[in-house]
Design a protein around this motif. Structure first.
Motif, mmCIF file in Angstrom:
data_model
loop_
_atom_site.group_PDB
_atom_site.id
_atom_site.type_symbol
_atom_site.label_atom_id
_atom_site.label_comp_id
_atom_site.label_asym_id
_atom_site.label_seq_id
_atom_site.Cartn_x
_atom_site.Cartn_y
_atom_site.Cartn_z
ATOM 1 N N LYS A 13 14.462 1.814 5.713
ATOM 2 C CA LYS A 13 14.210 3.284 5.916
ATOM 3 C C LYS A 13 12.904 3.544 5.086
ATOM 4 O O LYS A 13 12.730 3.067 3.972
ATOM 5 C CB LYS A 13 15.584 4.285 5.127
ATOM 6 C CG LYS A 13 16.727 4.046 6.389
ATOM 7 C CD LYS A 13 17.742 5.172 5.859
ATOM 8 C CE LYS A 13 18.913 5.093 6.627
ATOM 9 N NZ LYS A 13 18.502 5.454 8.253
ATOM 10 N N PRO A 14 12.384 4.814 4.999
ATOM 11 C CA PRO A 14 11.224 5.111 4.064
ATOM 12 C C PRO A 14 11.815 5.064 2.672
ATOM 13 O O PRO A 14 10.762 5.051 1.725
ATOM 14 C CB PRO A 14 10.782 6.485 4.506
ATOM 15 C CG PRO A 14 11.231 6.574 5.834
ATOM 16 C CD PRO A 14 12.523 5.840 6.088
ATOM 17 N N LYS A 15 12.802 5.336 2.208
ATOM 18 C CA LYS A 15 13.093 5.568 0.807
ATOM 19 C C LYS A 15 13.318 4.300 0.149
ATOM 20 O O LYS A 15 13.624 4.216 -0.904
ATOM 21 C CB LYS A 15 14.227 6.460 0.580
ATOM 22 C CG LYS A 15 15.533 6.093 1.405
ATOM 23 C CD LYS A 15 16.612 7.041 1.203
ATOM 24 C CE LYS A 15 18.047 6.429 1.667
ATOM 25 N NZ LYS A 15 19.231 7.436 1.391
ATOM 26 N N TYR A 16 13.388 3.149 1.138
ATOM 27 C CA TYR A 16 13.560 1.893 0.289
ATOM 28 C C TYR A 16 12.488 1.682 -0.641
ATOM 29 O O TYR A 16 11.463 1.767 -0.271
ATOM 30 C CB TYR A 16 13.814 0.812 1.461
ATOM 31 C CG TYR A 16 13.515 -0.761 1.045
ATOM 32 C CD1 TYR A 16 14.801 -1.308 0.338
ATOM 33 C CD2 TYR A 16 12.563 -1.349 0.997
ATOM 34 C CE1 TYR A 16 14.623 -2.491 0.058
ATOM 35 C CE2 TYR A 16 12.234 -2.789 0.783
ATOM 36 C CZ TYR A 16 13.513 -3.170 0.353
ATOM 37 O OH TYR A 16 13.582 -4.558 -0.210
ATOM 38 N N THR A 17 12.774 0.810 -1.567
ATOM 39 C CA THR A 17 12.010 0.555 -2.555
ATOM 40 C C THR A 17 11.705 -0.990 -2.521
ATOM 41 O O THR A 17 12.651 -1.806 -2.958
ATOM 42 C CB THR A 17 12.398 0.963 -4.178
ATOM 43 O OG1 THR A 17 12.594 2.242 -3.931
ATOM 44 C CG2 THR A 17 11.271 0.450 -5.007
ATOM 45 N N PRO A 18 10.518 -1.406 -2.138
ATOM 46 C CA PRO A 18 10.056 -3.275 -2.043
ATOM 47 C C PRO A 18 10.311 -3.620 -3.181
ATOM 48 O O PRO A 18 9.845 -2.967 -4.333
ATOM 49 C CB PRO A 18 8.708 -3.027 -1.330
ATOM 50 C CG PRO A 18 8.697 -1.549 -0.542
ATOM 51 C CD PRO A 18 9.295 -0.413 -1.710
ATOM 52 N N VAL A 19 10.607 -4.714 -3.406
ATOM 53 C CA VAL A 19 10.484 -5.497 -4.807
ATOM 54 C C VAL A 19 9.493 -6.643 -4.588
ATOM 55 O O VAL A 19 9.101 -6.960 -3.524
ATOM 56 C CB VAL A 19 11.819 -6.184 -5.037
ATOM 57 C CG1 VAL A 19 13.155 -5.195 -5.073
ATOM 58 C CG2 VAL A 19 12.161 -7.088 -3.779
ATOM 59 N N ILE A 20 8.989 -7.177 -5.623
ATOM 60 C CA ILE A 20 7.836 -8.145 -5.594
ATOM 61 C C ILE A 20 8.326 -9.269 -4.561
ATOM 62 O O ILE A 20 9.711 -9.784 -4.969
ATOM 63 C CB ILE A 20 7.630 -8.590 -7.009
ATOM 64 C CG1 ILE A 20 7.027 -7.440 -7.873
ATOM 65 C CG2 ILE A 20 6.661 -9.935 -7.190
ATOM 66 C CD1 ILE A 20 6.944 -7.767 -9.359
ATOM 67 N N GLY A 21 7.841 -9.927 -3.985
ATOM 68 C CA GLY A 21 7.918 -10.964 -2.858
ATOM 69 C C GLY A 21 8.380 -10.602 -1.677
ATOM 70 O O GLY A 21 8.167 -11.324 -0.713
ATOM 71 N N ASP A 22 8.546 -9.296 -1.344
ATOM 72 C CA ASP A 22 8.853 -8.825 -0.098
ATOM 73 C C ASP A 22 7.635 -8.857 0.776
ATOM 74 O O ASP A 22 6.513 -8.602 0.348
ATOM 75 C CB ASP A 22 9.312 -7.403 -0.128
ATOM 76 C CG ASP A 22 10.630 -7.087 -0.571
ATOM 77 O OD1 ASP A 22 11.683 -8.076 -0.539
ATOM 78 O OD2 ASP A 22 11.329 -5.734 -0.764
ATOM 79 N N GLU A 23 7.925 -9.481 2.090
ATOM 80 C CA GLU A 23 6.986 -9.459 3.047
ATOM 81 C C GLU A 23 7.051 -8.524 4.070
ATOM 82 O O GLU A 23 8.032 -8.117 4.520
ATOM 83 C CB GLU A 23 7.172 -10.674 3.929
ATOM 84 C CG GLU A 23 6.193 -11.103 4.784
ATOM 85 C CD GLU A 23 6.390 -12.248 5.730
ATOM 86 O OE1 GLU A 23 5.486 -13.206 5.203
ATOM 87 O OE2 GLU A 23 6.877 -12.173 6.707
ATOM 88 N N VAL A 24 6.050 -7.282 3.902
ATOM 89 C CA VAL A 24 6.134 -6.302 4.795
ATOM 90 C C VAL A 24 5.005 -6.398 5.937
ATOM 91 O O VAL A 24 4.028 -6.775 5.880
ATOM 92 C CB VAL A 24 5.453 -4.943 3.889
ATOM 93 C CG1 VAL A 24 5.487 -3.779 4.771
ATOM 94 C CG2 VAL A 24 6.593 -4.790 2.710
ATOM 95 N N THR A 25 5.584 -6.073 7.107
ATOM 96 C CA THR A 25 4.791 -6.068 8.564
ATOM 97 C C THR A 25 4.683 -4.837 9.291
ATOM 98 O O THR A 25 5.874 -4.171 9.259
ATOM 99 C CB THR A 25 5.470 -7.189 9.270
ATOM 100 O OG1 THR A 25 5.350 -8.660 8.779
ATOM 101 C CG2 THR A 25 4.594 -7.207 10.599
ATOM 102 N N VAL A 26 3.444 -4.274 9.357
ATOM 103 C CA VAL A 26 3.284 -3.188 9.968
ATOM 104 C C VAL A 26 2.893 -3.207 11.254
ATOM 105 O O VAL A 26 1.691 -3.804 11.481
ATOM 106 C CB VAL A 26 2.704 -2.009 9.197
ATOM 107 C CG1 VAL A 26 1.987 -0.661 9.922
ATOM 108 C CG2 VAL A 26 3.025 -1.806 7.738
ATOM 109 N N THR A 27 3.517 -2.751 12.436
ATOM 110 C CA THR A 27 3.016 -2.901 13.758
ATOM 111 C C THR A 27 2.126 -1.665 14.025
ATOM 112 O O THR A 27 2.944 -0.589 13.930
ATOM 113 C CB THR A 27 4.020 -3.358 14.695
ATOM 114 O OG1 THR A 27 4.692 -4.256 14.496
ATOM 115 C CG2 THR A 27 3.345 -3.138 16.051
ATOM 116 N N ILE A 28 1.106 -1.739 14.257
ATOM 117 C CA ILE A 28 0.101 -0.600 14.618
ATOM 118 C C ILE A 28 0.027 -0.180 16.258
ATOM 119 O O ILE A 28 -0.717 -1.099 16.559
ATOM 120 C CB ILE A 28 -1.385 -0.862 13.734
ATOM 121 C CG1 ILE A 28 -1.024 -1.120 12.307
ATOM 122 C CG2 ILE A 28 -2.250 0.538 14.213
ATOM 123 C CD1 ILE A 28 -2.100 -1.490 11.632
#
Length: 306
Positions: free
Chosen positions: A48-63
């Protein structure tokens, strides 16, 4: 569709804010929408948008692929102040968007201009003829190029600060001085991507102002642009503590009737590209602006003596 992936290396905050810091070419509202559409994963999982990523998280955005705007001429009335074979000067009403974009595919000034006349193509498919812009809720004069040669000449004059561009602005507060100049660089706000702001590494921005009339709590100004940055008058006036009245982005909450800022591009001076003749045009204040001034008149103070 394309995708972009990054590894979080610092704690920034909630997911949408984190993504914007890594992919600043996209707006936070757009990122939030993609998260809702399940186009964003963190370590392969939906969040969800309110999730707070932590160091090391891999984030993928499909555009997703951009929405194709079908730009069509529309028979919309235009207030044409001047027209010749090279250009037009148009008095744009408050509330009209200058050129199409996602969310504003039709009903724009460009749609109306395309119905009226051929336009220059230098600015591409969605901004034909547009040499300079004013905001949706700013009214007043715009020059429009009919051919590429005229567009190049008009744009060069703008760049070299040869044009006369004077606005009438109703702002909050009562000025002690009768005139002045604001020199403060403008760039995108670091806290809100929808806003511009005075920032140390911004682009040069110079605004001259003169008091026309004082009211209780408000001042009517003549404002002359030396440069032409996005939202320049609105940003500079807010910066010195006198935001434009009615401005929903840089000013206080609604304090006067009507929608949008009381800012009008009153005077426009330009050089006719073919003849070299100097031309100056004026557009009267729109009715809603005059109505507000009439309401304030019983509380007027004094005019400038400069």
């Amino acid at each position: 569709m394309t995708s972009e992936t990054f590894i979080v290396n610092e704690k920034i905050g909630r997911l949408d804010k984190t993504i914007v810091s890594y992919l600043p070419q996209h707006s936070r509202s757009q990122i939030s929408e993609w998260i809702k559409q399940e186009l964003v994963t963190v370590n392969g999982q939906l969040k969800k948008p309110k999730y707070t990523p932590v160091i090391g998280d891999e984030v993928t955005v499909t555009i997703p692929d951009p929405v194709v705007i079908d730009l069509k001429p529309e028979n919309i009335p235009l207030d044409i102040i001047y027209e010749d074979d090279d250009l037009l000067v148009v008095n744009k009403p408050k509330g009209m968007v200058v050129h199409p974009s996602v969310g504003h595919e039709n009903g724009t000034l460009v749609n109306a201009l395309m119905y009226h006349t051929p336009l220059s193509q230098i600015n591409g498919v969605f901004r034909p003829g547009i040499v300079h812009r004013i905001d949706k809720d700013t009214s007043g004069l715009l020059m429009v190029a009919k051919n590429d040669k005229a567009h190049e000449a008009l744009s060069a004059d703008l760049k070299e600060k040869k044009n006369l561009r004077e606005y009438i602005a109703l702002v909050h507060g009562e000025f002690k001085e009768n005139s002045g100049t604001i020199k403060a660089p403008i760039g995108r706000s670091s806290s809100d991507r929808k806003k511009q702001a005075v920032v140390p590494n911004g682009r040069e921005a110079v605004t001259h102002f003169k008091v026309l009339k004082r009211y209780v709590g408000y001042t009517l100004l003549s404002v002359k642009l030396e440069t032409g940055r996005t939202h320049q008058i609105r940003v500079h006036m807010a910066y010195i503590g006198h935001p434009v009245a009615g401005d929903p982005l840089y000013g206080p909450k609604k304090t006067l009737p009507g929608n949008g800022q009381y800012l009008h591009a009153h005077t426009l001076g330009l050089t006719q590209p073919t003849s070299g003749k100097e031309l100056i045009f004026e557009a009267p204040l729109p009715q809603d602006f005059n109505d507000v001034l009439a309401d304030l008149e019983p509380y007027s103070n004094q005019t400038s003596e400069d």
